[in-house]
Each structure stands twice: as structure tokens, then as C-alpha cells.
Scaffold this active site. Structure first.
Site, PDB file in Angstrom:
ATOM      1  N   GLU A  75      42.995  64.343 -35.133  1.00 20.72           N
ATOM      2  CA  GLU A  75      42.619  65.316 -34.109  1.00 20.72           C
ATOM      3  C   GLU A  75      41.601  64.728 -33.137  1.00 20.72           C
ATOM      4  O   GLU A  75      40.740  63.930 -33.523  1.00 20.72           O
ATOM      5  CB  GLU A  75      42.017  66.560 -34.779  1.00 20.72           C
ATOM      6  CG  GLU A  75      43.070  67.335 -35.548  1.00 20.72           C
ATOM      7  CD  GLU A  75      42.454  68.269 -36.575  1.00 20.72           C
ATOM      8  OE1 GLU A  75      41.847  67.753 -37.535  1.00 20.72           O
ATOM      9  OE2 GLU A  75      42.575  69.483 -36.420  1.00 20.72           O
ATOM     10  N   CYS A 114      38.462  61.817 -44.460  1.00 19.18           N
ATOM     11  CA  CYS A 114      37.155  61.179 -44.685  1.00 19.18           C
ATOM     12  C   CYS A 114      36.881  61.146 -46.176  1.00 19.18           C
ATOM     13  O   CYS A 114      37.186  62.091 -46.893  1.00 19.18           O
ATOM     14  CB  CYS A 114      36.056  61.958 -43.968  1.00 19.18           C
ATOM     15  SG  CYS A 114      34.426  61.177 -44.090  1.00 19.18           S
ATOM     16  N   CYS A 123      31.181  65.428 -47.800  1.00 20.86           N
ATOM     17  CA  CYS A 123      30.115  66.403 -47.544  1.00 20.86           C
ATOM     18  C   CYS A 123      30.685  67.790 -47.844  1.00 20.86           C
ATOM     19  O   CYS A 123      31.765  68.130 -47.361  1.00 20.86           O
ATOM     20  CB  CYS A 123      29.652  66.314 -46.087  1.00 20.86           C
ATOM     21  SG  CYS A 123      29.114  64.661 -45.642  1.00 20.86           S
ATOM     22  N   CYS A 125      31.892  70.421 -45.027  1.00 22.20           N
ATOM     23  CA  CYS A 125      32.754  69.929 -43.943  1.00 22.20           C
ATOM     24  C   CYS A 125      34.227  70.008 -44.342  1.00 22.20           C
ATOM     25  O   CYS A 125      34.613  69.481 -45.390  1.00 22.20           O
ATOM     26  CB  CYS A 125      32.368  68.479 -43.631  1.00 22.20           C
ATOM     27  SG  CYS A 125      33.501  67.649 -42.511  1.00 22.20           S
ATOM     28  N   CYS A 137      32.631  71.166 -34.713  1.00 26.27           N
ATOM     29  CA  CYS A 137      32.157  70.181 -35.689  1.00 26.27           C
ATOM     30  C   CYS A 137      32.516  70.627 -37.094  1.00 26.27           C
ATOM     31  O   CYS A 137      32.238  71.758 -37.484  1.00 26.27           O
ATOM     32  CB  CYS A 137      30.634  70.068 -35.659  1.00 26.27           C
ATOM     33  SG  CYS A 137      29.965  69.471 -34.148  1.00 26.27           S
TER      34      CYS A 137
HETATM   35  N1  SAH Z   1      31.251  61.525 -40.223  1.00 24.89           N
HETATM   36  C1  SAH Z   1      30.282  61.529 -39.214  1.00 24.89           C
HETATM   37  C2  SAH Z   1      30.810  62.066 -37.893  1.00 24.89           C
HETATM   38  C3  SAH Z   1      31.748  63.243 -37.981  1.00 24.89           C
HETATM   39  S1  SAH Z   1      31.037  64.766 -38.501  1.00 24.89           S
HETATM   40  C4  SAH Z   1      29.061  62.319 -39.644  1.00 24.89           C
HETATM   41  O1  SAH Z   1      29.110  62.974 -40.671  1.00 24.89           O
HETATM   42  O2  SAH Z   1      28.048  62.220 -38.965  1.00 24.89           O
HETATM   43  C5  SAH Z   1      30.165  65.260 -37.043  1.00 24.89           C
HETATM   44  C6  SAH Z   1      29.013  66.232 -37.294  1.00 24.89           C
HETATM   45  O3  SAH Z   1      29.521  67.501 -37.730  1.00 24.89           O
HETATM   46  C7  SAH Z   1      28.050  65.782 -38.395  1.00 24.89           C
HETATM   47  O4  SAH Z   1      26.714  65.891 -37.948  1.00 24.89           O
HETATM   48  C8  SAH Z   1      28.290  66.780 -39.507  1.00 24.89           C
HETATM   49  O5  SAH Z   1      27.135  66.973 -40.298  1.00 24.89           O
HETATM   50  C9  SAH Z   1      28.677  68.015 -38.724  1.00 24.89           C
HETATM   51  N2  SAH Z   1      29.422  69.023 -39.479  1.00 24.89           N
HETATM   52  C10 SAH Z   1      30.294  68.826 -40.487  1.00 24.89           C
HETATM   53  N3  SAH Z   1      30.781  70.022 -40.911  1.00 24.89           N
HETATM   54  C11 SAH Z   1      30.206  70.972 -40.135  1.00 24.89           C
HETATM   55  C12 SAH Z   1      30.327  72.400 -40.051  1.00 24.89           C
HETATM   56  N4  SAH Z   1      31.163  73.067 -40.835  1.00 24.89           N
HETATM   57  N5  SAH Z   1      29.598  73.051 -39.132  1.00 24.89           N
HETATM   58  C13 SAH Z   1      28.776  72.380 -38.294  1.00 24.89           C
HETATM   59  N6  SAH Z   1      28.650  71.038 -38.293  1.00 24.89           N
HETATM   60  C14 SAH Z   1      29.344  70.342 -39.210  1.00 24.89           C
HETATM   61 FE1  SF4 Z   2      32.987  62.862 -43.401  1.00 26.92          FE
HETATM   62 FE2  SF4 Z   2      32.653  65.419 -42.671  1.00 26.92          FE
HETATM   63 FE3  SF4 Z   2      30.751  64.162 -44.050  1.00 26.92          FE
HETATM   64 FE4  SF4 Z   2      31.198  63.481 -41.492  1.00 26.92          FE
HETATM   65  S1  SF4 Z   2      30.459  65.461 -42.227  1.00 26.92           S
HETATM   66  S2  SF4 Z   2      30.909  62.089 -43.252  1.00 26.92           S
HETATM   67  S3  SF4 Z   2      33.431  63.759 -41.399  1.00 26.92           S
HETATM   68  S4  SF4 Z   2      32.821  64.604 -44.785  1.00 26.92           S
END
Ligand code: SAH
Ligand code: SF4
Length: 382
Positions: free
Chosen positions: A119, A139, A143, A146, A362
């Protein structure tokens, strides 16, 4: 004809997308052509955004025909477009099987990456557009808040597939482009766990002879892969760096980001302190506010302490819902948290993600448009 034999049918055209000027020069030399033709193709691809050899009129007609037979320019293919009420577009892109260009031993180099779907998000604004690109399909970092994490790691993207997302999004919006383009590596995947292809695509993006995007307008976001941060620090051509902090203590971070057990806060912030910032640069810290989990006043005070002595900007991101056991933060909490940081003189902003009605925000990139996911889409837009 000879080209119809089964053996030659197996030879796929060579995709030139994502190749550096040096690689293109070497490729053209390998065809017995002058090396400077490689530089011309590089310019046509990225500065002029021409994706078809026939339109590269600075090349001799014979060479254009030969390239059409012996090479290819394969952009990711748009298979679906979700348009938000706020103008955001979420693209679902199909990636073909391709060679693992990051592998450095010849056996692995021949390994085929399977087809995948990713995406990309296009966000138009008044004077610019921001394009959010993926660096991996899925990924592995896991986390817990996410949605992308629920996919697991499907595969790494090649440099061509990473830069190709920017090209596709610009191309699809060609008639409505604003003068400035921002690129954020914040889509699916952890950029620093796919280091070489990510850096190769950034070099093309920032190259004045390539896509000519300013380093001030490209941001790579990482969950905190310390060796990757140290490696990026040594790169000559670098984007801005954002770190997903998301918690105010190791205990709390371990609970939502298992990667913290490998690279705890002390090691992460140490790497940040050593990171060589350019005069105009600061580190961005992202902090996803999870209602009732990491959004208390005490959390805010701990964040102030953690980031003391660093040149920073903090983006507070209210959690975007998905089918996960977390809650949106209370608006009064968001403001109280922001104020504690601001009162200590920190640069702090609340970032409401765009495109939530089409799962483009995000942490929502997990191909939710298919099958059972339709119901969550409906829930979110209500
Ligand atoms: N993997 C990298 C970049 C992609 S995620 C990272 O984790 O930084 C991009 C951003 O989205 C990150 O700061 C992450 O903490 C945030 N994020 C992930 N899930 C989210 C959610 N459900 N709501 C808001 N931000 C989120
Ligand atoms: Fe991966 Fe989502 Fe964690 Fe970013 S926030 S490192 S995309 S699992």
C-alpha cells in the site's frame, strides 16, 4: 523464431527501475553501447518520469527498440484505489516476482521474491503532496498496536519497488501536482530492516539528477533498530530520521514493542545522541497515544526527561483504530500531554492521521479492503 524457444522464454526482461546511474552505465556497456546512454536513461526515468523506452527520444531509435526487447521498466501496478473524503488516496499495488537485489551472495541474488501486494498513500495539500511509501510487504517487528504487524513479514521490497511507489503516485496525479513533494517512509515495513534497497531508493529520490527531492522533505521512520540508525549515520546521502518512541519507560515499551527487548531505550537514545544532525536538522520522535496506556501526565514528564539534551520535535499521534485491543486517547488527555511537553520548551505537535475513512492512516495499512475487512471499513467510516 529463436526467441520462442522454451529456454529463452524463461529469461525475463531486466527491470531497469531502481538501478543507480553506475548500474545503468554498466548495463549499457554490457550491451556494447556507450556508458553515457545509461546516464541518459537514468535522467529520462527519474527527472522526466518517462516509463517507456519509445518516449526516450534522446536515445537513438535503434537503441530504444533494442531496450524494449532486452530490458523493461516495470512499475508497481495499481490494483485498487481508495479515495478518502479528505482527498487522501490509498493505493493497493501489485508487485511482480522479482530478484532479491539486496542479497550479496550470487546464489541468493538469484532467489526470486514472490509476487506481493503493498500500500502507498497519496496526501494532497495546498502547496505540496506527501507520499507515504512501504519498504516491506508486511512487517516482522510486531508492534502490538499496529495493524501492519498482523501481516507478519511477507517480503522485502527492491529499490525499484520502493522508488516505483513514488513514481506511480506522482504519475496517477500528474495533472494536479503541487510544486513540492514530500516522501515519508512510513507505510508497511521497517525501513532499517531492508537497508540496502531503502538507501538505494533514497539516493535516487534525493539525487539532483534523479528525482531531485530535498533531503528536508524525505523522512524515514524507524521502530528503533539501533544498528540501522548507526549505519544510516554513516551514509553520505540521508533523509530526515524519525523514531517511533511510543512509550515512556522500558517496561511500557517492552509491552507494546517487543523490539525494545533487543534495543532498549538507553541504547536507542544513545544512538540518537550520536547521530550526526545537519545544521538544519532535528530528530523527530513519534509517540502514538494509546488511551489509558501511555497517555498520563507522568508519561509526559518521563518523555521530557528521556529526550532532554536531544534536538527534537515530538509528534503525538492519537492511536488510529483497527481490530486491536487499544483505545483512542481522550481529547483532554492529548491536550494535557501536549502541554506538559510544550511548557518544558519542547517542539510538540498533535498529528491527526489523514485518510482514516479508507484505512490509510498510520498503522492501518494491512490490506483491509478484502473479505472480512469490509466490516471494519464500514465501522470506521461511521
Ligand atoms: N515501521 C516504521 C515505519 C512505519 S509505522 C516505524 O514503526 O516507525 C509509521 C508510524 O505509525 C510509526 O510511528 C508507528 O508507531 C505509527 N503507528 C503504528 N500503528 C499506529 C496506529 N494504529 N495509530 C497511530 N499510529 C500508528
Ligand atoms: Fe512494523 Fe507497524 Fe511496528 Fe512500524 S509500527 S515497525 S510497521 S509493526
Amino acid at each position: 523464431m529463436a526467441s520462442q524457444t522454451p529456454e529463452s522464454a524463461l529469461i525475463r526482461p531486466r527491470n531497469l527501475l531502481g538501478k543507480s546511474p553506475e548500474e545503468l552505465r554498466a548495463f549499457l556497456e554490457s550491451l556494447g553501447e556507450p556508458a553515457y546512454r545509461g546516464a541518459q536513461i537514468y535522467h529520462a526515468l527519474y527527472a522526466e518520469r518517462r516509463f517507456d523506452f519509445a518516449s526516450m527520444t534522446n536515445l537513438p531509435a535503434k537503441l530504444r527498440e533494442r531496450l524494449a526487447r532486452e530490458a523493461a521498466i516495470e512499475l508497481p501496478r495499481i490494483i485498487r484505489k481508495h479515495c478518502s473524503d479528505d482527498g487522501t488516496v490509498r493505493y493497493v499495488l501489485a508487485l511482480e516476482a522479482s530478484k532479491d537485489s539486496a542479497a550479496n551472495d550470487s546464489e541468493a541474488n538469484d532467489r526470486l521474491l514472490p509476487p506481493a501486494t503493498i500500500e502507498t498513500v497519496f496526501m494532497p495539500e495546498e502547496n505540496r503532496q506527501t507520499i507515504c511509501i512501504s519498504t516491506q510487504a508486511g512487517c516482522a517487528v510486531d508492534c502490538h498496536f499496529c495493524l501492519t504487524a498482523t501481516l507478519g513479514l511477507i517480503r522485502n521490497l527492491t529499490a525499484g519497488e520502493i522508488i516505483g511507489q513514488v513514481l506511480v503516485a506522482l504519475e496517477d496525479n500528474r495533472s494536479a501536482l503541487k510544486p513540492q513533494t514530500n516522501v515519508v517512509l512510513m507505510g508497511q515495513g521497517e525501513p532499517l530492516l531492508n537497508f540496502e534497497p531503502v538507501v538505494a531508493s533514497i539516493r535516487i529520490l534525493l539525487d539532483p539528477n534523479g528525482m531531485n527531492v530535498s533531503p528536508k522533505h524525505v523522512t524515514l521512520s524507524t521502530s528503533g533498530i539501533v544498528p540501522g540508525i548507526e549505519r544510516l549515520a554513516r551514509e553520505k546521502v540521508r533523509p530526515k530520521l524519525a523514531i517511533s518512541l511510543n512509550a515512556s519507560s522500558n517496561e511500557q515499551r517492552n509491552e507494546i514493542m517487543p523490539i525494545n527487548r533487543k534495543y532498549p531505550l538507553e541504547a536507542l537514545l544513545d544512538a540518537c545522541r550520536r547521530y550526526p544532525l545537519r545544521p538544519w536538522e532535528h530528530l523527530t520522535f513519534e509517540y502514538v497515544l494509546l488511551g489509558g496506556f501511555n497517555d498520563s501526565n507522568d508519561d509526559a514528564r518521563r518523555v521530557v526527561k528521556l529526550l532532554a539534551n536531544l534536538r527534537t520535535k515530538v509528534n503525538l499521534i492519537p492511536w488510529n483504530p483497527g481490530d486491536l485491543p487499544y483505545a483512542k486517547p481522550d481529547p483532554a488527555r492529548i491536550e494535557a500531554f501536549r502541554k506538559i511537553l510544550a511548557d518544558k520548551g519542547m517542539r510538540v505537535f498533535v498529528r491527526y492521521s489523514r485518510g482514516q475513512d479508507v484505512m490509510a492512516a498510520c498503522g492501518q495499512l494491512a490490506l483491509m479492503e478484502m473479505g472480512a475487512a469490509t466490516s471494519s471499513l464500514t465501522q470506521i467510516s461511521q
